[in-house]
Design a protein around this motif. Structure first.
Motif, mmCIF file in Angstrom:
data_model
loop_
_atom_site.group_PDB
_atom_site.id
_atom_site.type_symbol
_atom_site.label_atom_id
_atom_site.label_comp_id
_atom_site.label_asym_id
_atom_site.label_seq_id
_atom_site.Cartn_x
_atom_site.Cartn_y
_atom_site.Cartn_z
ATOM 1 N N LEU A 127 0.847 -1.199 0.000
ATOM 2 C CA LEU A 127 0.000 0.000 0.000
ATOM 3 C C LEU A 127 0.879 1.244 0.000
ATOM 4 C CD1 LEU A 127 -2.812 -0.789 2.583
ATOM 5 C CD2 LEU A 127 -3.144 -0.037 0.244
ATOM 6 N N PRO A 128 0.541 2.246 -0.797
ATOM 7 C CA PRO A 128 1.338 3.479 -0.800
ATOM 8 C C PRO A 128 1.286 4.161 0.572
ATOM 9 C CG PRO A 128 -0.159 3.416 -2.677
ATOM 10 C CD PRO A 128 -0.516 2.267 -1.802
ATOM 11 N N LYS A 129 2.419 4.209 1.241
ATOM 12 C CA LYS A 129 2.509 4.773 2.594
ATOM 13 C C LYS A 129 2.150 6.253 2.614
ATOM 14 C CE LYS A 129 5.218 2.554 5.779
ATOM 15 N NZ LYS A 129 6.322 1.868 6.176
ATOM 16 N N GLU A 130 2.569 6.971 1.567
ATOM 17 C CA GLU A 130 2.335 8.410 1.539
ATOM 18 C C GLU A 130 0.849 8.752 1.408
ATOM 19 O OE1 GLU A 130 3.328 6.701 -2.372
ATOM 20 O OE2 GLU A 130 4.490 6.839 -0.539
ATOM 21 N N ARG A 131 0.062 7.825 0.908
ATOM 22 C CA ARG A 131 -1.381 8.072 0.763
ATOM 23 C C ARG A 131 -2.189 7.495 1.925
ATOM 24 N NH1 ARG A 131 -5.223 9.571 -2.942
ATOM 25 N NH2 ARG A 131 -7.163 8.396 -2.881
ATOM 26 N N PHE A 132 -1.866 6.253 2.332
ATOM 27 C CA PHE A 132 -2.696 5.550 3.311
ATOM 28 C C PHE A 132 -2.049 5.382 4.682
ATOM 29 C CE2 PHE A 132 -3.983 3.721 -0.860
ATOM 30 C CZ PHE A 132 -5.226 4.322 -0.920
ATOM 31 N N GLY A 133 -0.765 5.609 4.796
ATOM 32 C CA GLY A 133 -0.092 5.428 6.085
ATOM 33 C C GLY A 133 0.307 3.975 6.302
ATOM 34 N N SER A 134 0.296 3.556 7.543
ATOM 35 C CA SER A 134 0.770 2.232 7.919
ATOM 36 C C SER A 134 -0.122 1.120 7.360
ATOM 37 C CB SER A 134 0.814 2.124 9.443
ATOM 38 O OG SER A 134 0.991 0.794 9.842
ATOM 39 N N SER A 135 0.487 0.210 6.613
ATOM 40 C CA SER A 135 -0.280 -0.904 6.032
ATOM 41 C C SER A 135 -0.762 -1.866 7.115
ATOM 42 C CB SER A 135 0.567 -1.652 5.002
ATOM 43 O OG SER A 135 1.727 -2.178 5.610
ATOM 44 N N SER A 136 0.017 -2.017 8.189
ATOM 45 C CA SER A 136 -0.398 -2.928 9.255
ATOM 46 C C SER A 136 -1.624 -2.384 9.989
ATOM 47 C CB SER A 136 0.751 -3.192 10.223
ATOM 48 O OG SER A 136 1.193 -1.987 10.797
ATOM 49 N N ALA A 137 -1.722 -1.060 10.145
ATOM 50 C CA ALA A 137 -2.901 -0.457 10.784
ATOM 51 C C ALA A 137 -4.135 -0.649 9.896
ATOM 52 C CB ALA A 137 -2.665 1.021 11.047
ATOM 53 N N ILE A 138 -3.955 -0.497 8.588
ATOM 54 C CA ILE A 138 -5.067 -0.694 7.649
ATOM 55 C C ILE A 138 -5.523 -2.148 7.707
ATOM 56 C CG2 ILE A 138 -5.739 -0.658 5.213
ATOM 57 C CD1 ILE A 138 -5.335 2.149 6.241
ATOM 58 N N HIS A 139 -4.564 -3.075 7.696
ATOM 59 C CA HIS A 139 -4.912 -4.499 7.726
ATOM 60 C C HIS A 139 -5.613 -4.868 9.031
ATOM 61 C CE1 HIS A 139 -4.066 -8.909 7.985
ATOM 62 N NE2 HIS A 139 -4.626 -8.814 6.807
ATOM 63 N N ALA A 140 -5.161 -4.300 10.140
ATOM 64 C CA ALA A 140 -5.801 -4.578 11.432
ATOM 65 C C ALA A 140 -7.268 -4.119 11.417
ATOM 66 C CB ALA A 140 -5.043 -3.887 12.550
ATOM 67 N N ARG A 141 -7.525 -2.946 10.838
ATOM 68 C CA ARG A 141 -8.911 -2.461 10.749
ATOM 69 C C ARG A 141 -9.731 -3.341 9.804
ATOM 70 N NH1 ARG A 141 -9.585 3.050 12.110
ATOM 71 N NH2 ARG A 141 -11.787 3.052 11.587
ATOM 72 N N PHE A 142 -9.091 -3.799 8.718
ATOM 73 C CA PHE A 142 -9.783 -4.709 7.790
ATOM 74 C C PHE A 142 -10.250 -5.954 8.535
ATOM 75 C CE2 PHE A 142 -9.201 -8.579 5.223
ATOM 76 C CZ PHE A 142 -10.245 -8.411 4.324
ATOM 77 N N LEU A 143 -9.361 -6.559 9.336
ATOM 78 C CA LEU A 143 -9.725 -7.753 10.099
ATOM 79 C C LEU A 143 -10.826 -7.445 11.117
ATOM 80 C CD1 LEU A 143 -6.185 -9.306 10.683
ATOM 81 C CD2 LEU A 143 -7.932 -10.045 9.050
ATOM 82 N N GLU A 144 -10.730 -6.284 11.738
ATOM 83 C CA GLU A 144 -11.744 -5.853 12.702
ATOM 84 C C GLU A 144 -13.111 -5.723 12.028
ATOM 85 O OE1 GLU A 144 -12.251 -1.621 14.850
ATOM 86 O OE2 GLU A 144 -10.292 -2.550 15.166
ATOM 87 N N TRP A 145 -13.131 -5.099 10.865
ATOM 88 C CA TRP A 145 -14.391 -4.913 10.130
ATOM 89 C C TRP A 145 -14.922 -6.239 9.604
ATOM 90 C CZ3 TRP A 145 -13.471 0.023 6.692
ATOM 91 C CH2 TRP A 145 -13.374 1.142 7.527
ATOM 92 N N GLU A 146 -14.025 -7.118 9.208
ATOM 93 C CA GLU A 146 -14.468 -8.428 8.720
ATOM 94 C C GLU A 146 -15.164 -9.198 9.840
ATOM 95 O OE1 GLU A 146 -12.853 -12.506 6.671
ATOM 96 O OE2 GLU A 146 -11.514 -11.322 7.915
ATOM 97 N N ARG A 147 -14.567 -9.186 11.040
ATOM 98 C CA ARG A 147 -15.194 -9.856 12.183
ATOM 99 C C ARG A 147 -16.546 -9.229 12.529
ATOM 100 N NH1 ARG A 147 -9.785 -10.062 13.996
ATOM 101 N NH2 ARG A 147 -10.048 -8.090 15.088
ATOM 102 N N ALA A 148 -16.670 -7.923 12.317
ATOM 103 C CA ALA A 148 -17.924 -7.215 12.615
ATOM 104 C C ALA A 148 -18.978 -7.427 11.527
ATOM 105 C CB ALA A 148 -17.650 -5.726 12.796
ATOM 106 N N GLY A 149 -18.597 -8.042 10.392
ATOM 107 C CA GLY A 149 -19.559 -8.324 9.325
ATOM 108 C C GLY A 149 -19.817 -7.159 8.391
ATOM 109 N N VAL A 150 -18.903 -6.206 8.326
ATOM 110 C CA VAL A 150 -19.083 -5.021 7.480
ATOM 111 C C VAL A 150 -19.182 -5.404 6.006
ATOM 112 C CG1 VAL A 150 -17.977 -2.887 6.683
ATOM 113 C CG2 VAL A 150 -17.949 -3.480 9.101
ATOM 114 N N PHE A 151 -18.323 -6.280 5.545
ATOM 115 C CA PHE A 151 -18.279 -6.599 4.118
ATOM 116 C C PHE A 151 -19.483 -7.442 3.696
ATOM 117 C CE2 PHE A 151 -13.954 -5.832 5.598
ATOM 118 C CZ PHE A 151 -13.712 -4.663 4.887
ATOM 119 N N THR A 152 -19.963 -8.283 4.590
ATOM 120 C CA THR A 152 -21.199 -9.031 4.319
ATOM 121 C C THR A 152 -22.365 -8.057 4.219
ATOM 122 O OG1 THR A 152 -20.322 -10.916 5.537
ATOM 123 C CG2 THR A 152 -22.692 -10.893 5.147
ATOM 124 N N ALA A 153 -22.395 -7.062 5.105
ATOM 125 C CA ALA A 153 -23.464 -6.057 5.084
ATOM 126 C C ALA A 153 -23.413 -5.231 3.796
ATOM 127 C CB ALA A 153 -23.361 -5.148 6.303
#
Length: 167
Positions: free
Chosen positions: A70-96
């Motif tokens: 992921l472009p760091k200058e645009r999105f920042g830390s890739s590990s933080a983005i991935h952690a939120r992705f996993l958090e949202w996946e567990r919460a069912g965001v993508f299914t919704a």
């Protein structure tokens, strides 16, 4: 006759219109009351905005890049983005989001719910191993060549020569 021109948007950019539809489905981050924190509320680095995180996830899905690319200058830390992705996946965001998209498409065009088809392979073909032989990349022990039926084993006609001999 003047046509309304739309600004070109990259395929991973989230438009305001799309974000208005997705934002209600994204959970708001809250501190767990039962957990003990070392820092006071509001201390530390602020969380990334949900829209930026969602845009980074769409970027990964559209480009097929790895999380670390992921472009760091645009999105920042890739590990933080991935952690939120996993958090949202567990919460069912993508299914919704998927369900909301299906419902909207069904309302606009209509989905033939009576007839659906799925195709896929769930396991290897049962006769595949016999047809193709052993895996050439298998680095297990070396196999001896099998002897031909009714004959002696194959050997090269050329005899070994000493490396010190020059021709």
């Amino acid at each position: 006759m003047k046509t309304k021109e739309r600004a070109r948007v990259d395929s991973w950019e989230v438009t305001d219109e799309f974000w208005r539809r997705v934002e209600p489905l994204v959970p708001v981050r809250q501190r767990a009351a039962e957990r003990r924190y070392q820092r006071k509320p509001g201390a530390g680095r602020p969380a990334k905005p949900a829209r930026l995180v969602f845009e980074a996830i769409v970027y990964v899905l559209r480009t097929g890049c790895q999380w670390r690319a992921l472009p760091k200058e645009r999105f920042g830390s890739s590990s933080a983005i991935h952690a939120r992705f996993l958090e949202w996946e567990r919460a069912g965001v993508f299914t919704a989001i998927w369900q909301a998209g299906l419902a909207e498409y069904d309302q606009m065009e209509g989905i033939a719910w009576r007839w659906q088809s799925i195709d896929g392979a769930m396991f290897k073909a049962p006769m595949a191993q016999e047809a193709v032989g052993p895996n050439p990349t298998d680095r297990g022990e070396r196999r001896q060549q099998a002897a031909s039926a009714g004959r002696r084993p194959w050997r090269p006609v050329v005899a070994r020569r000493d490396r010190s001999q020059r021709e």
